[in-house]
Design a protein around this motif. Sequence first.
Motif, short mmCIF file in Angstrom:
data_model
loop_
_atom_site.label_atom_id
_atom_site.label_comp_id
_atom_site.label_asym_id
_atom_site.label_seq_id
_atom_site.Cartn_x
_atom_site.Cartn_y
_atom_site.Cartn_z
N PHE A 1 0.83 -1.21 0.00
CA PHE A 1 0.00 0.00 0.00
C PHE A 1 0.86 1.26 0.00
CE2 PHE A 1 -4.10 -1.94 0.73
CZ PHE A 1 -5.00 -0.95 0.36
N VAL A 2 0.49 2.17 -0.87
CA VAL A 2 1.10 3.51 -0.84
C VAL A 2 0.03 4.42 -0.24
CG1 VAL A 2 2.21 5.34 -2.17
CG2 VAL A 2 2.29 2.97 -3.00
N ILE A 3 0.36 5.09 0.87
CA ILE A 3 -0.64 5.89 1.57
C ILE A 3 -0.20 7.36 1.58
CG2 ILE A 3 -1.89 6.21 3.74
CD1 ILE A 3 -1.20 3.20 4.31
N GLU A 4 -1.07 8.19 1.05
CA GLU A 4 -0.74 9.61 0.97
C GLU A 4 -1.35 10.37 2.15
OE1 GLU A 4 -1.16 11.51 -2.92
OE2 GLU A 4 -2.15 13.18 -1.91
N VAL A 5 -0.49 11.12 2.83
CA VAL A 5 -0.95 11.98 3.93
C VAL A 5 -0.78 13.43 3.51
CG1 VAL A 5 -0.42 10.28 5.71
CG2 VAL A 5 1.32 11.97 5.09
N MET A 6 -1.38 14.35 4.29
CA MET A 6 -1.31 15.76 3.90
C MET A 6 0.09 16.33 4.12
SD MET A 6 -4.78 17.82 4.67
CE MET A 6 -5.97 17.95 3.34
N GLY A 7 0.32 17.47 3.48
CA GLY A 7 1.59 18.17 3.58
C GLY A 7 2.08 18.54 2.19
N ARG A 8 1.60 19.70 1.75
CA ARG A 8 1.95 20.15 0.39
C ARG A 8 3.43 20.46 0.30
NH1 ARG A 8 -2.52 24.07 -1.05
NH2 ARG A 8 -1.79 24.92 0.92
N VAL B 1 4.58 5.51 3.10
CA VAL B 1 3.83 6.72 3.41
C VAL B 1 4.42 7.86 2.59
CG1 VAL B 1 3.12 8.35 5.20
CG2 VAL B 1 3.23 5.91 5.72
N VAL B 2 3.55 8.54 1.86
CA VAL B 2 3.99 9.58 0.93
C VAL B 2 3.31 10.90 1.30
CG1 VAL B 2 3.96 10.25 -1.50
CG2 VAL B 2 4.18 7.85 -0.89
N TYR C 1 -3.30 2.05 -3.62
CA TYR C 1 -2.95 3.29 -2.92
C TYR C 1 -4.19 3.88 -2.26
CZ TYR C 1 -4.82 6.28 -6.66
OH TYR C 1 -5.64 6.91 -7.55
N ALA C 2 -3.96 4.71 -1.24
CA ALA C 2 -5.06 5.38 -0.55
C ALA C 2 -4.62 6.80 -0.22
CB ALA C 2 -5.39 4.64 0.74
N VAL C 3 -5.54 7.74 -0.42
CA VAL C 3 -5.27 9.15 -0.10
C VAL C 3 -6.11 9.50 1.13
CG1 VAL C 3 -5.39 11.53 -0.96
CG2 VAL C 3 -4.82 9.65 -2.54
N LEU C 4 -5.46 9.80 2.26
CA LEU C 4 -6.23 10.04 3.48
C LEU C 4 -6.97 11.38 3.44
CD1 LEU C 4 -3.92 8.64 6.31
CD2 LEU C 4 -5.52 7.44 4.81
#
Length: 323
Positions: free
Chosen positions: A165-172, A220-221, A248-251
């Motif tokens: 799993f590739v999981i995207e968290v916030m943080g531009r 975690v990306v 993948y999942a975008v939180l």
Amino acid sequence: MRKIGLLTSGGDSPGMNAAIRAVVRTALYYDMEVYGIRHGYQGMIEGDIFQMKTTDVANIIQRGGTILKTARSDAFKTDEGRKAAYDQLQKHGIEALVLIGGDGTFRGAVEFFKQYTIPAVGLPGTIDKDLSGSDFTIGFDTAVNTAVEAIDKIRDTAEAHDRLFVIEVMGRDAGYIALNSGIACGAEDILIPEIMTDIEDVLCRIDSDERRSKSVHILVVAEGDEFGGAAEVAKRIIERFPKIDTRYAVLGHIQRGGSPTYADRVLASRLGYAAVLALRENKTQVMTGIVNGDITYTPFQQVIKTNAGISTDMIEMIRVLSV
Ligand code: F6P
């Protein structure tokens, strides 16, 4: 000074309400009047201003979001917008400001105070923790805990299916949420905007994990990573390893909501209280922060982050611990 204006600006963060409560209650205690400015700088321009009473902040310490509403204002980036905002402050007789927000809020403040003289104190309110002058920002702890809870759940299903799993968290522009949630969830790798990552290295590590038959692989990306977020990273992995079952999942915005943790409520209360005391002591054009447990005051222009603070050692540590 008797009349202070209070606003929240930029992305909301859990604990902003606790900060609003602390500012309002402290100011009223010291016989000041507090004027809430709705929708941040945009509301300042439009004169969306109302006098706040102690009951306006009752029962809000536990609530996410911000009762003052927030916005990202393009108009405030113009001379005309800032003049309109100043005119509204004059019209309402506001003599000082308390600003709660993140990087964009303080960039706006620096421009505004180059042109207009009005005492102001800021509070760091952002889930991104992308400000200097405070060890923590209001909302960061809650956001990381929310991300950790979500990633743990994804790990359960990932393990059941032997998936990557590739999981995207916030943080531009900031990788603090990714770094901390990644460590806390035992991620195999993290990708953040502050540190250039060679995608070939990432793929190599996946390859060696695959040969060792790791049943779960979590990456975690941060949304602002150089490859363009989780979807793009997952695409590269699938191209190289079509046999690895990859998702993948975008939180996303769940990280900005929810009831603040105790740590964010305490931080917000301490900083809100300190902000009003700072105004009373004529410490102005500074952001209140907490460094090593103590209240600090940092000039606005120095809080705007330079991306220092994340060391490659932490990334190395994640890779060692996930072996
Ligand atoms: O407030 C910070 C933040 O949540 C960043 O992490 C994110 O990149 C951005 O705001 C998203 O902003 P918006 O909600 O305006 O799309």
